[in-house]
Design a protein around this motif. Structure first.
Motif, short mmCIF file in Angstrom:
data_model
loop_
_atom_site.label_atom_id
_atom_site.label_comp_id
_atom_site.label_asym_id
_atom_site.label_seq_id
_atom_site.Cartn_x
_atom_site.Cartn_y
_atom_site.Cartn_z
N CYS A 65 0.81 -1.22 0.00
CA CYS A 65 0.00 0.00 0.00
C CYS A 65 0.85 1.27 0.00
CB CYS A 65 -0.96 0.00 1.19
SG CYS A 65 -0.15 -0.03 2.80
N LYS A 111 -4.74 -1.81 -0.45
CA LYS A 111 -5.27 -0.57 0.11
C LYS A 111 -5.57 -0.78 1.59
CE LYS A 111 -5.71 1.35 -4.06
NZ LYS A 111 -4.97 2.55 -4.50
N LEU A 131 -6.08 -5.13 5.27
CA LEU A 131 -5.74 -4.70 3.92
C LEU A 131 -6.75 -5.27 2.94
CD1 LEU A 131 -1.88 -5.37 3.92
CD2 LEU A 131 -2.99 -3.14 4.09
#
Length: 358
Positions: free
Chosen positions: A319, A344, A352
């Motif tokens: 990320c 993300k 995540l």
């Protein structure tokens, strides 16, 4: 929950709780252990990469070995001595017990009887042998050795004692010093047997563990590769010999709270699994969050420390990976039928999420 497991009496293997007694049964039955592991092997497995470059002295330039793993589908095998856990691949051998065992072992090979099992008596008899025989080469009696391995071990042991006794060192009794030093060589050889003979690559059953991303993927700036094991698992007989060797030597780590003592000091085919489970595959339970699977191969078979691994199914970018680095990854996997995901941060949880890149 892992935190509630009594790790003094139970172990965690492939996210399953197993008692010490059950583990003992597996250790004592090669067929059951290998069969259990074969059927529990995952269809896909993951490995984290830092996506950083390091200087190569031979070609005198920086190389991104993480990119290289993507380009060539090769995996680097590391030496256990390089691992961050000082206990990793270590075994527990009691030095005094080990010395006692091998004093008796070598005395037996020399035909020296010791009904009282006295270390002092055996050392005295060994000393007499060396004091009374100046020509060691012709004085060794191999009649009490039953195998070629025993003959070789006895020869090495005796020659070591002779050589150590010639060292320029001030000690009250050079023969006794040499015997103890030769026995210590045996101890260190056994203690380092696993770390010296094997190479290891560490993989994991999960891709979304925050700690794994932080520890092994350069604080989320690296990436994670997903390897496809399904073809190997369900069409095993179609694999070539090297592929079978790699697949067969992929094992789940045993997470435990105890270090069990090795009591069978001879490392051979009969004791291989025992040493293997108590050394190469055993880790302190605080590492259980890694859900590790371990590829363990003989160093002599892979001197370059590199193997061709199973097909890459997908790549997951961290990320915090910069956009220009994501573009490089896309270029490397272009036309290779490999999915690319961008991780993300979930807004409402400590998790995540992975979005497929188009």
């Amino acid at each position: 929950m892992v935190n509630n497991i009594d790790f003094m009496n139970y172990n965690l293997i492939n996210r399953k709780i197993i008692s010490n007694e059950e583990l003992e049964q597996l250790i004592n039955s090669k067929e059951k252990f290998y069969l259990k592991v074969f059927y529990e092997k995952p269809e896909t497995i993951f490995k984290f990469f830092p996506n950083t470059s390091s200087y190569n002295k031979e070609i005198k330039k920086d190389i991104n070995y993480s990119h290289l793993a993507l380009e060539t589908n090769e995996i680097y095998l590391n030496e256990p001595s390089n691992f961050n856990d000082p206990y990793d691949c270590g075994i527990y051998i009691d030095r005094e017990k080990h010395w006692s065992y091998f004093i008796n072992y070598y005395a037996k090979l020399m035909g020296i009887e010791n009904k009282d099992n006295s270390k002092e008596l055996l050392i005295k008899k060994l000393k007499n042998f060396f004091n009374e025989n100046s020509d060691i080469e012709t004085s060794i009696n191999f009649n009490y050795c039953h195998t070629e391995e025993e003959r070789l071990r006895l020869s090495i042991f005796i020659y070591k004692i002779r050589n150590y006794s010639f060292e320029k060192i001030s000690v009250p009794d050079k023969i006794c010093y040499a015997i103890l030093k030769a026995l210590n060589d045996d101890f260190l050889e056994k203690k380092n047997n696993l770390t010296d003979k094997f190479l290891i690559s560490c993989l994991t059953a999960e891709k979304d563990n925050i700690l794994m991303w932080s520890h092994y993927a350069n604080n989320h700036k690296g990436f994670c590769i997903e390897y496809d094991l399904s073809e190997a698992k369900y069409n095993y007989l179609k694999l070539n010999d090297e592929e079978k060797n790699i697949f067969n030597n992929l094992f789940p780590v045993v997470y435990s709270g105890t270090r069990k003592e090795i009591v069978n000091y001879n490392f051979n085919g009969d004791t291989f699994l025992f040493w293997y489970l108590l050394g190469l595959l055993r880790k302190y339970h605080v590492w259980s969050y890694e859900k590790e699977w371990r590829l363990t191969l003989l160093k002599q078979e892979y001197p370059n420390h590199i193997i061709k691994f199973f097909p890459i199914k997908a790549v997951y970018c961290g990320c915090k990976m910069p956009k220009e680095e994501i573009k490089k990854i896309k270029e490397i996997i272009r036309g290779k039928n490999i999915d690319l995901y961008i991780s993300k941060i979930e807004e409402d949880s400590y998790k995540l999420k992975f979005e497929l890149s188009k």
